[in-house]
Scaffold this motif. Sequence first.
Motif, mmCIF file in Angstrom:
data_model
loop_
_atom_site.group_PDB
_atom_site.id
_atom_site.type_symbol
_atom_site.label_atom_id
_atom_site.label_comp_id
_atom_site.label_asym_id
_atom_site.label_seq_id
_atom_site.Cartn_x
_atom_site.Cartn_y
_atom_site.Cartn_z
ATOM 1 N N VAL A 251 18.233 6.429 -24.890
ATOM 2 C CA VAL A 251 18.803 5.467 -25.851
ATOM 3 C C VAL A 251 19.250 6.179 -27.126
ATOM 4 O O VAL A 251 20.360 5.954 -27.634
ATOM 5 N N ALA A 252 18.382 7.050 -27.649
ATOM 6 C CA ALA A 252 18.696 7.735 -28.904
ATOM 7 C C ALA A 252 19.909 8.650 -28.760
ATOM 8 O O ALA A 252 20.818 8.639 -29.603
ATOM 9 N N LEU A 253 19.944 9.437 -27.690
ATOM 10 C CA LEU A 253 21.054 10.367 -27.506
ATOM 11 C C LEU A 253 22.363 9.632 -27.234
ATOM 12 O O LEU A 253 23.424 10.057 -27.703
ATOM 13 N N SER A 254 22.306 8.521 -26.517
ATOM 14 C CA SER A 254 23.519 7.733 -26.289
ATOM 15 C C SER A 254 24.076 7.209 -27.608
ATOM 16 O O SER A 254 25.290 7.251 -27.851
ATOM 17 N N ALA A 255 23.182 6.721 -28.476
ATOM 18 C CA ALA A 255 23.608 6.221 -29.783
ATOM 19 C C ALA A 255 24.181 7.348 -30.645
ATOM 20 O O ALA A 255 25.184 7.157 -31.348
ATOM 21 N N LEU A 256 23.564 8.521 -30.585
ATOM 22 C CA LEU A 256 24.037 9.660 -31.369
ATOM 23 C C LEU A 256 25.397 10.144 -30.883
ATOM 24 O O LEU A 256 26.261 10.516 -31.684
ATOM 25 N N VAL A 257 25.595 10.162 -29.576
ATOM 26 C CA VAL A 257 26.896 10.548 -29.018
ATOM 27 C C VAL A 257 27.980 9.589 -29.493
ATOM 28 O O VAL A 257 29.066 9.997 -29.926
ATOM 29 N N GLY B 210 31.483 10.240 -32.177
ATOM 30 C CA GLY B 210 32.853 10.153 -31.699
ATOM 31 C C GLY B 210 33.017 10.255 -30.203
ATOM 32 O O GLY B 210 34.143 10.267 -29.691
ATOM 33 N N GLY B 211 31.911 10.334 -29.463
ATOM 34 C CA GLY B 211 31.986 10.438 -28.016
ATOM 35 C C GLY B 211 31.765 9.101 -27.333
ATOM 36 O O GLY B 211 31.423 8.099 -27.965
ATOM 37 N N GLU B 212 31.957 9.084 -26.033
ATOM 38 C CA GLU B 212 31.708 7.895 -25.224
ATOM 39 C C GLU B 212 30.576 8.218 -24.252
ATOM 40 O O GLU B 212 30.785 8.905 -23.256
ATOM 41 N N PHE C 100 20.124 17.997 -31.251
ATOM 42 C CA PHE C 100 21.399 17.278 -31.245
ATOM 43 C C PHE C 100 22.086 17.408 -32.602
ATOM 44 O O PHE C 100 23.275 17.740 -32.681
ATOM 45 N N GLN C 101 21.358 17.134 -33.671
ATOM 46 C CA GLN C 101 21.958 17.153 -35.005
ATOM 47 C C GLN C 101 22.475 18.536 -35.385
ATOM 48 O O GLN C 101 23.542 18.667 -35.988
ATOM 49 N N LYS C 102 21.719 19.570 -35.029
ATOM 50 C CA LYS C 102 22.078 20.923 -35.452
ATOM 51 C C LYS C 102 23.069 21.619 -34.517
ATOM 52 O O LYS C 102 23.873 22.443 -34.968
#
Length: 231
Positions: free
Chosen positions: A12-18, A22-24, A114-116
């Motif tokens: 869930v977190a990585l999907s939201a971050l993507v 700007g990604g899908e 992910f952030q870095k």
Amino acid sequence: MLTIANRLCNAVALSALVLASGGEPRYEGIAPEDRAALKAMLLRAQQRADLLITTGGASTGEGDLVKRMLTELGAEFRFMHVAMRPGRPFGFAEWGGMPVCVLPGNPAAAFVCFQKLVRPALARLSGHGATELPRLYARLGAELHARPGRPHFVLARVRCEAKDFVAKPLANQCSALVRTAADANAIVTVREIAFGSTGLHRGEIIEVEVFDWSSVFRSSCETHLAKEAAA
């Protein structure tokens, strides 16, 4: 061993971050502890993505399932580990022209990686000119000790006060906790220890990277309203 709850939280977190970068996002599911199932899932994902992100199965030795399988499938790893804490198991590969980011499974470690490391790549792929997190200067609210060998990325809560910004590192930096990343809105970098270095000191003005600007100012407004109500 990652729990099912942690795996779902990461998804869930990585999907939201993507999406925010700007990604899908296209979620492929949780791979069972089975080589054939993992292989099938990776091959399916390869056909449907411009960038592949995995999380979990990226430790060392027998636990390094994803990197070993990707290598067997022809992916070429540019690096297998990164000198950072948390997030050392992060790996990056190219697989048939597609970039692959292998994130650790611990939620806070996956979030920091992910952030870095992933978010800048997504921003570039999406055509954004700025690839780094915005930065500001803040007064550090606690002592942070340097560590040998690799930089330490500390999750923190930044708030706007009357005279300046204050960055308060979260008390529990355990990479296995979901709450650590959920409560943070910024990252403080503590460089690896050098001769004569002791880290960062309480009250010192430091540069921090902010990934949730709205919460920086919201917390200030909430504090101000609480004081007015108390008066």
